[in-house]
Design a protein around this motif. Sequence first.
Motif, PDB file in Angstrom:
ATOM      1  N   GLY A   1       3.280   4.640 -27.623  1.00 46.32           N
ATOM      2  CA  GLY A   1       4.135   5.603 -26.944  1.00 46.32           C
ATOM      3  C   GLY A   1       4.469   5.257 -25.510  1.00 46.32           C
ATOM      4  N   GLN A   2       4.226   4.022 -25.110  1.00 41.73           N
ATOM      5  CA  GLN A   2       4.496   3.589 -23.731  1.00 41.73           C
ATOM      6  C   GLN A   2       5.442   2.393 -23.773  1.00 41.73           C
ATOM      7  N   GLY A   3       6.565   2.485 -23.065  1.00 42.12           N
ATOM      8  CA  GLY A   3       7.483   1.367 -22.963  1.00 42.12           C
ATOM      9  C   GLY A   3       7.152   0.488 -21.770  1.00 42.12           C
ATOM     10  N   PHE A   4       7.586  -0.760 -21.840  1.00 39.00           N
ATOM     11  CA  PHE A   4       7.444  -1.698 -20.727  1.00 39.00           C
ATOM     12  C   PHE A   4       8.128  -1.107 -19.497  1.00 39.00           C
ATOM     13  N   ARG A   5       7.428  -1.083 -18.370  1.00 37.95           N
ATOM     14  CA  ARG A   5       7.951  -0.420 -17.174  1.00 37.95           C
ATOM     15  C   ARG A   5       8.064  -1.376 -16.000  1.00 37.95           C
ATOM     16  N   THR A   6       9.122  -1.173 -15.208  1.00 39.37           N
ATOM     17  CA  THR A   6       9.288  -1.907 -13.952  1.00 39.37           C
ATOM     18  C   THR A   6       9.666  -0.902 -12.867  1.00 39.37           C
ATOM     19  N   PRO A   7       8.725  -0.082 -12.396  1.00 37.11           N
ATOM     20  CA  PRO A   7       9.054   1.032 -11.502  1.00 37.11           C
ATOM     21  C   PRO A   7       9.539   0.611 -10.119  1.00 37.11           C
ATOM     22  N   LEU A   8       9.302  -0.652  -9.713  1.00 39.99           N
ATOM     23  CA  LEU A   8       9.740  -1.109  -8.398  1.00 39.99           C
ATOM     24  C   LEU A   8      11.037  -1.906  -8.462  1.00 39.99           C
ATOM     25  N   ALA A   9      11.663  -1.971  -9.624  1.00 41.33           N
ATOM     26  CA  ALA A   9      12.886  -2.748  -9.794  1.00 41.33           C
ATOM     27  C   ALA A   9      14.091  -2.034  -9.195  1.00 41.33           C
ATOM     28  N   THR A  10      15.160  -2.785  -8.992  1.00 41.55           N
ATOM     29  CA  THR A  10      16.465  -2.191  -8.725  1.00 41.55           C
ATOM     30  C   THR A  10      17.045  -1.814 -10.083  1.00 41.55           C
TER      31      THR A  10
ATOM     32  N   TRP B   1       0.811  -1.222   0.000  1.00 43.37           N
ATOM     33  CA  TRP B   1       0.000   0.000   0.000  1.00 43.37           C
ATOM     34  C   TRP B   1       0.845   1.275   0.000  1.00 43.37           C
ATOM     35  N   LYS B   2       2.150   1.145   0.193  1.00 43.24           N
ATOM     36  CA  LYS B   2       3.041   2.293   0.033  1.00 43.24           C
ATOM     37  C   LYS B   2       4.419   1.789  -0.351  1.00 43.24           C
ATOM     38  N   VAL B   3       5.121   2.582  -1.154  1.00 43.71           N
ATOM     39  CA  VAL B   3       6.540   2.351  -1.405  1.00 43.71           C
ATOM     40  C   VAL B   3       7.290   3.601  -0.973  1.00 43.71           C
TER      41      VAL B   3
ATOM     42  N   SER C   1      13.368   9.188  -0.614  1.00 46.93           N
ATOM     43  CA  SER C   1      12.567   9.376   0.600  1.00 46.93           C
ATOM     44  C   SER C   1      11.158   9.874   0.302  1.00 46.93           C
ATOM     45  N   ARG C   2      10.674   9.606  -0.906  1.00 50.46           N
ATOM     46  CA  ARG C   2       9.267   9.865  -1.223  1.00 50.46           C
ATOM     47  C   ARG C   2       8.444   8.655  -0.805  1.00 50.46           C
ATOM     48  N   THR C   3       7.304   8.892  -0.188  1.00 47.22           N
ATOM     49  CA  THR C   3       6.384   7.825   0.169  1.00 47.22           C
ATOM     50  C   THR C   3       5.189   7.899  -0.771  1.00 47.22           C
ATOM     51  N   ILE C   4       5.027   6.894  -1.618  1.00 48.45           N
ATOM     52  CA  ILE C   4       4.067   6.908  -2.713  1.00 48.45           C
ATOM     53  C   ILE C   4       2.982   5.869  -2.448  1.00 48.45           C
ATOM     54  N   GLY C   5       1.726   6.307  -2.487  1.00 49.93           N
ATOM     55  CA  GLY C   5       0.609   5.422  -2.207  1.00 49.93           C
ATOM     56  C   GLY C   5       0.242   4.538  -3.382  1.00 49.93           C
ATOM     57  N   MET C   6      -0.206   3.326  -3.076  1.00 53.59           N
ATOM     58  CA  MET C   6      -0.624   2.384  -4.098  1.00 53.59           C
ATOM     59  C   MET C   6      -1.506   1.309  -3.456  1.00 53.59           C
TER      60      MET C   6
END
Length: 428
Positions: free
Chosen positions: A318-327, A193-195, A200-205
């Motif tokens: 116009g959208q590439g494959f994304r992995t926003p939580l990856a290292t 529910w958050k990353v 140091s940004r806390t992002i809701g999900m």
Amino acid sequence: MIWGYVMRITGQPRKRGSFLRILLLGLAAARPVFAQGLTESIENALNVGGGKFNIDLRYRFEYVDQANLPEVAKADTLRARIGYLTPTFQGFQAFAEYEGTQDIFSNDYNSTWNDKTRHPVISDPQKNEVNQLWIAYSGVPETVFKVGRQRIIFDNHRFIGNVVWRQLEQTYDSIVITNTSLPDTTITAGYLWKVQDVTSRTIGMNSPVFNIAYTGFPYGKLIVHGEWLDYDNARESYPTQTFNTLSNSTQTVGVRFEGTTSLTDNIKALYAAEYAWQEDYADNPKDFKVDYWMAEGGLDLWGFVFKGSFEELGSDNGQGFRTPLATLHAFQGWADKFLVTPPDGIRDVYGTLKTSLYGVDIWFVYHDFRDDTGNIRYGEEFDVQVEKKFGKHYALLFKFADYNSSNPKAFAGNVDTQKWWLQMGISF
């Protein structure tokens, strides 16, 4: 001689901070500091009340020269992390950990929180935060429940990781259940529910995820995973950046196989392959369907590891494959030019040489970057890393990345970029 080499790279005049930086690294290399008796005394002192304190200190100097900005970036940062793991009682165990980063010499860089936009971004802001705070229960046979802010790593960090390279770690407010009751199988399911990211940004999900790993095959491990990332906000604003997090709302399902086979006593075959399918999810404003492909093969010859690899992140509308939580630092080169997949996707063909000489680990990597069709060449990158570990607790590292753009108009930020790092770490 060493001083002259450093000055040639940076082109900077001699400064007191730079002298202290070199002095610190030199002192860290002195073996008497790491005497076995002192190390054992520290280890014993950290075992308190049946539990254990952990301490992690990491100093780093990072230098970035990016062609489209008028200034270079220089950052001397010290990361401190301290935590305590309780003993297990009635199946319960808890962990709390603080971390913070402080500039100690140079701070001429865009941290994403300051106004130094004439400098390249180095994502190590001066922040203090609760890195982990969780409670776990293992009273159910072959099952562990963990709830709270925690580290989550799936497989090779490609889809969910903790971004271990940056000074502040990426952790997740979540509940995670791990079960090993089936033979040769580990099932992990979670709800995020958050990353808390590396700036140091806390992002809701609101994001369910799963990972199933089966090790019963004779030649490797089969993994099936899924991520349904539903971000809360259309815009996240910070002093020097604004983010549209809804564009990261995606649903992804993938399968991976990886393994190692001994051919002789001193030769091993290394291989991995992965496919994933992704499309828009929840409130993502775009409609798209994209694929991910990866294939890797190599040999370990008497400790010299050679690998050839192919990784493609497709694109659609116009959208590439994304992995926003990856290292993400671990993929597409250490210069970090592809933290967000370009609108035309990316095809990364790369080779790796890794070995250890006299206890020093050495990496060489070469990347060739193109769009997902192979017709548009983005550029190439050369990476080098040298690391020396002193026992379990101490390490020194030098790292270098040189990205050369072939087509600056291919996507925003596709410019020549050079980076290098000096780092020392102490971890108990």
